[in-house]
Motif scaffolding. Sequence first.
Motif, PDB file in Angstrom:
ATOM      1  N   THR A  41       0.909  -1.330  -0.018  1.00 45.66           N
ATOM      2  CA  THR A  41       0.080   0.072  -0.024  1.00 45.66           C
ATOM      3  C   THR A  41       0.884   1.481  -0.058  1.00 45.66           C
ATOM      4  O   THR A  41       1.089   1.798   1.153  1.00 45.66           O
ATOM      5  CB  THR A  41      -0.871   0.086   1.045  1.00 45.66           C
ATOM      6  OG1 THR A  41      -0.062   0.015   2.272  1.00 45.66           O
ATOM      7  CG2 THR A  41      -1.642  -1.201   1.305  1.00 45.66           C
ATOM      8  N   GLN A  43       2.351   4.760  -2.407  1.00 48.94           N
ATOM      9  CA  GLN A  43       2.356   5.595  -3.630  1.00 48.94           C
ATOM     10  C   GLN A  43       3.340   6.598  -3.591  1.00 48.94           C
ATOM     11  O   GLN A  43       3.842   7.057  -2.569  1.00 48.94           O
ATOM     12  CB  GLN A  43       0.893   6.300  -3.656  1.00 48.94           C
ATOM     13  CG  GLN A  43       0.683   7.510  -2.643  1.00 48.94           C
ATOM     14  CD  GLN A  43      -0.635   8.250  -2.934  1.00 48.94           C
ATOM     15  OE1 GLN A  43      -1.774   7.521  -2.729  1.00 48.94           O
ATOM     16  NE2 GLN A  43      -0.653   9.521  -3.160  1.00 48.94           N
ATOM     17  N   ASN A  73      -7.095  14.373  -7.810  1.00 50.64           N
ATOM     18  CA  ASN A  73      -7.561  13.059  -7.303  1.00 50.64           C
ATOM     19  C   ASN A  73      -8.841  12.920  -8.298  1.00 50.64           C
ATOM     20  O   ASN A  73      -9.272  11.860  -8.719  1.00 50.64           O
ATOM     21  CB  ASN A  73      -8.050  12.991  -5.798  1.00 50.64           C
ATOM     22  CG  ASN A  73      -6.931  12.722  -5.032  1.00 50.64           C
ATOM     23  OD1 ASN A  73      -6.082  12.086  -5.444  1.00 50.64           O
ATOM     24  ND2 ASN A  73      -6.884  13.114  -3.599  1.00 50.64           N
ATOM     25  N   ASP A 101      -0.887   1.376 -11.410  1.00 49.62           N
ATOM     26  CA  ASP A 101      -1.749   1.530 -10.051  1.00 49.62           C
ATOM     27  C   ASP A 101      -2.901   0.740  -9.762  1.00 49.62           C
ATOM     28  O   ASP A 101      -3.475   0.695  -8.687  1.00 49.62           O
ATOM     29  CB  ASP A 101      -2.120   3.091  -9.765  1.00 49.62           C
ATOM     30  CG  ASP A 101      -3.078   3.557 -10.947  1.00 49.62           C
ATOM     31  OD1 ASP A 101      -3.469   2.631 -11.902  1.00 49.62           O
ATOM     32  OD2 ASP A 101      -3.512   4.741 -10.794  1.00 49.62           O
ATOM     33  N   LYS A 102      -3.177  -0.466 -10.753  1.00 48.86           N
ATOM     34  CA  LYS A 102      -3.988  -1.268 -10.215  1.00 48.86           C
ATOM     35  C   LYS A 102      -3.653  -2.631 -10.798  1.00 48.86           C
ATOM     36  O   LYS A 102      -3.131  -2.877 -11.764  1.00 48.86           O
ATOM     37  CB  LYS A 102      -5.551  -1.080 -10.980  1.00 48.86           C
ATOM     38  CG  LYS A 102      -6.275   0.224 -10.103  1.00 48.86           C
ATOM     39  CD  LYS A 102      -7.535   0.235 -11.056  1.00 48.86           C
ATOM     40  CE  LYS A 102      -8.568  -0.780 -10.470  1.00 48.86           C
ATOM     41  NZ  LYS A 102      -8.969  -0.761  -9.224  1.00 48.86           N
ATOM     42  N   PRO A 124      -4.834   2.584  -6.807  1.00 50.25           N
ATOM     43  CA  PRO A 124      -4.743   3.850  -7.364  1.00 50.25           C
ATOM     44  C   PRO A 124      -4.791   5.038  -6.139  1.00 50.25           C
ATOM     45  O   PRO A 124      -4.942   4.554  -5.045  1.00 50.25           O
ATOM     46  CB  PRO A 124      -5.762   4.275  -8.180  1.00 50.25           C
ATOM     47  CG  PRO A 124      -6.721   3.234  -7.637  1.00 50.25           C
ATOM     48  CD  PRO A 124      -6.113   1.993  -7.324  1.00 50.25           C
ATOM     49  N   ALA A 125      -4.225   6.393  -6.351  1.00 52.29           N
ATOM     50  CA  ALA A 125      -4.204   7.364  -5.284  1.00 52.29           C
ATOM     51  C   ALA A 125      -5.422   7.479  -4.878  1.00 52.29           C
ATOM     52  O   ALA A 125      -5.506   8.314  -3.586  1.00 52.29           O
ATOM     53  CB  ALA A 125      -3.321   8.501  -6.074  1.00 52.29           C
ATOM     54  N   THR A 126      -6.258   7.393  -5.447  1.00 47.98           N
ATOM     55  CA  THR A 126      -7.913   7.651  -4.911  1.00 47.98           C
ATOM     56  C   THR A 126      -8.266   6.850  -3.708  1.00 47.98           C
ATOM     57  O   THR A 126      -9.443   7.009  -3.127  1.00 47.98           O
ATOM     58  CB  THR A 126      -8.806   7.818  -6.012  1.00 47.98           C
ATOM     59  OG1 THR A 126      -8.769   6.587  -6.801  1.00 47.98           O
ATOM     60  CG2 THR A 126      -8.528   8.576  -7.012  1.00 47.98           C
ATOM     61  N   GLU A 127      -7.614   5.738  -3.621  1.00 47.68           N
ATOM     62  CA  GLU A 127      -7.888   4.633  -2.734  1.00 47.68           C
ATOM     63  C   GLU A 127      -7.053   4.895  -1.142  1.00 47.68           C
ATOM     64  O   GLU A 127      -5.913   5.128  -1.444  1.00 47.68           O
ATOM     65  CB  GLU A 127      -7.843   3.143  -3.018  1.00 47.68           C
ATOM     66  CG  GLU A 127      -8.695   2.938  -4.196  1.00 47.68           C
ATOM     67  CD  GLU A 127      -9.051   1.645  -4.828  1.00 47.68           C
ATOM     68  OE1 GLU A 127      -8.496   0.609  -3.893  1.00 47.68           O
ATOM     69  OE2 GLU A 127      -9.462   1.318  -5.980  1.00 47.68           O
ATOM     70  N   ALA A 130      -3.453   3.298  -1.210  1.00 49.38           N
ATOM     71  CA  ALA A 130      -2.679   3.466  -2.467  1.00 49.38           C
ATOM     72  C   ALA A 130      -1.298   3.226  -2.698  1.00 49.38           C
ATOM     73  O   ALA A 130      -0.530   3.320  -1.724  1.00 49.38           O
ATOM     74  CB  ALA A 130      -2.978   5.101  -2.971  1.00 49.38           C
ATOM     75  N   TYR A 132       1.461   3.029  -6.246  1.00 49.61           N
ATOM     76  CA  TYR A 132       1.728   2.872  -7.599  1.00 49.61           C
ATOM     77  C   TYR A 132       2.944   3.060  -7.816  1.00 49.61           C
ATOM     78  O   TYR A 132       3.676   3.741  -7.158  1.00 49.61           O
ATOM     79  CB  TYR A 132       0.529   3.464  -8.291  1.00 49.61           C
ATOM     80  CG  TYR A 132       0.545   4.952  -7.943  1.00 49.61           C
ATOM     81  CD1 TYR A 132       1.494   5.929  -8.378  1.00 49.61           C
ATOM     82  CD2 TYR A 132      -0.503   5.384  -6.963  1.00 49.61           C
ATOM     83  CE1 TYR A 132       1.130   7.199  -8.153  1.00 49.61           C
ATOM     84  CE2 TYR A 132      -0.556   6.814  -6.610  1.00 49.61           C
ATOM     85  CZ  TYR A 132       0.589   7.823  -7.329  1.00 49.61           C
ATOM     86  OH  TYR A 132       0.141   9.246  -6.922  1.00 49.61           O
ATOM     87  N   ARG A 217       4.500   4.525  -0.737  1.00 46.27           N
ATOM     88  CA  ARG A 217       3.057   4.101  -0.141  1.00 46.27           C
ATOM     89  C   ARG A 217       2.896   5.173   0.982  1.00 46.27           C
ATOM     90  O   ARG A 217       3.660   5.536   1.630  1.00 46.27           O
ATOM     91  CB  ARG A 217       3.225   2.605   0.166  1.00 46.27           C
ATOM     92  CG  ARG A 217       3.935   2.304   1.407  1.00 46.27           C
ATOM     93  CD  ARG A 217       4.306   1.155   1.818  1.00 46.27           C
ATOM     94  NE  ARG A 217       3.092  -0.158   1.604  1.00 46.27           N
ATOM     95  CZ  ARG A 217       3.121  -1.223   1.757  1.00 46.27           C
ATOM     96  NH1 ARG A 217       4.347  -1.786   1.791  1.00 46.27           N
ATOM     97  NH2 ARG A 217       2.060  -2.009   1.879  1.00 46.27           N
TER      98      ARG A 217
END
Length: 609
Positions: A41, A43, A73, A101-102, A124-127, A130, A132, A217
């Motif tokens: 996890t 980013q 975002n 990122d996924k 992805p950075a929206t979760e 995140a 990636y 991350r």
Amino acid sequence: MDNDQNKNLIIATALSFVVILVWFVLFPPPEPETQIEGTVTSQTAPVGESLTTPTADAPAVVPEATATPETANSALANAPRVRIETPRVSGSLSLLGGRIDKLSLNDYTTSLEDNATIVEILFPATEPNAQYALHGWAADTGVEASGVPGPNTPWELTSGEILGVDTPVTLTWDNGSGLLFSKQIAIDDQFMFTITQSVENTSNASATMAPYAILARHGIPTDLKNFFILHEGLVAMTDGEYSETDWDKMPEFEFNQRAGARTDERQITENGWIGFTDHYWMSVLVPQQGTAFKSVAKYDERRDIYQTEALSPIQTVEPGQTISNTTQFFAGAKEWDILKSYEDQGVYNFIDAIDWGWFAFLTKPIFWLLHQFNLLIGNMGIAIVALTLLIKALLFPLAYKSYVSMAKMKELQPKMEKLKEEAGDDKQKMQQGMMALYKKEKVNPAAGCLPILMQIPIFFSLYKVIFVTIELRHAPFFGPFQDLSAPDPTSIFNFYGLLPWGVPDAGSIMALVFIGILPLLLGISMWLQQKLNPAPTDPTQQMIFAWMPWVFMFMLGGFASGLVVYWIANNTITFTQQYLIMRSQGYKPDLLGNIKGGFGRKSKAEPKK
């Protein structure tokens, strides 16, 4: 068995018991998995924030995004994506920043339940979890920061539709000032991405920039094992030197004013890689081996971001020229044969990414043998038994000498009793007489301890192998034993696996009291092995011997079932060896009599007739 020999055996057994007890206290069996294990996890800096990435030769700055994080975002959530589909992984990459990122691992589920989900390792950075990877260019002289691609660059898909094996995709971006950037992303049939970045200069002026790769991350993972025997966190290879840094140690890096974060920077001259690992999964940046680059581990305490960077030297692209840079990105399961294949292809010492521990000289060959047996047999439980047979065969010369010595001690029993009568209360005279007798008859009274002592490092090494290697994760044996890396799933509560009911949680008091089939077999095998010899006459020794098998049974009941299978097989083989060798030396162990003696009846041991 005479009193002195009993003492030697008790010392060896007690030493084994103490070591395992300390191990059990310091490194208790982990909780059973309930969520995605080792989800990576991480980013890079959030979309909308700048990243400072010094290269190997001079500082360079990734262009700062102008949008606010909230807007960025939103842009990421709405950005076009490119599917990733191979037999082993699935996911997508975003055209905003060209970030990978996924990613999900098609062959692995979070548990053995029928409705278990597939393991995901990139987000992805929206979760919230995140993670990636980003690849780009850092501006230097002759080019503005806005003239190089960054985290928010809107790439265009110009070649390919789905990223898969033998079907790479190409992303392009024109900075509007004469520099045309392209990024080709490929993936093999396992877990390795290859990213080739190119810059074509169609302007009239030269431009200087540095290629980079970033993996990071947000925060420490929520599903850490927090188990001392297992490393989770930063891993790096620096010109042949492997290093590990736990998550809680990265905030202790020295603060780097230029980077605005705590960093650990190392100059790699030839071979290396850097990334994050957990129990079974790993994400690692792999620059082109044989070339120089700067390896950076970074912790940004302002945003609680853990980050790794691989920074290549600055390059200059002259008018009419094209420059390129190729790096790799591993994101997947730490399978031994896969890591070994990448190592054979040039990724330096990649197999060391598996946490072999301090006793790698034992854990590596033990795992290799276990893996080969499993490939040959097709059942990991039987492979453990086969490995035990091989280990016992290798240790047989030592065991033979030990049991021959024990048999000779039996033959010396009358002479030793005579020495005791002659010495009376003079203990010194008794000891001198016994030593002279041992020397004359060429008997080593401590030989019986050696096989037990030899088992201790093997036991710990096998425990390490069973716990850290993914090949044991969800590896079935037979019947209810479908995960040899987990504790015995049977109990009186489910009639020892006959009924599909749950059992007490591993590590709980109920689980320790109502133990399963394998711990019971372990206790019985130790008890029977003990009964090959008459009970000692000393009451304290009798008590220690009486309780030892059952204490071990409860202690090891919560350990990985694969380890208990090994211990049962080891006890069974040891029992057989000892019985046959002692009979061949003229001593007939009275197993039945010794068992009766353990229940208060007179035990005996007769010479072989």
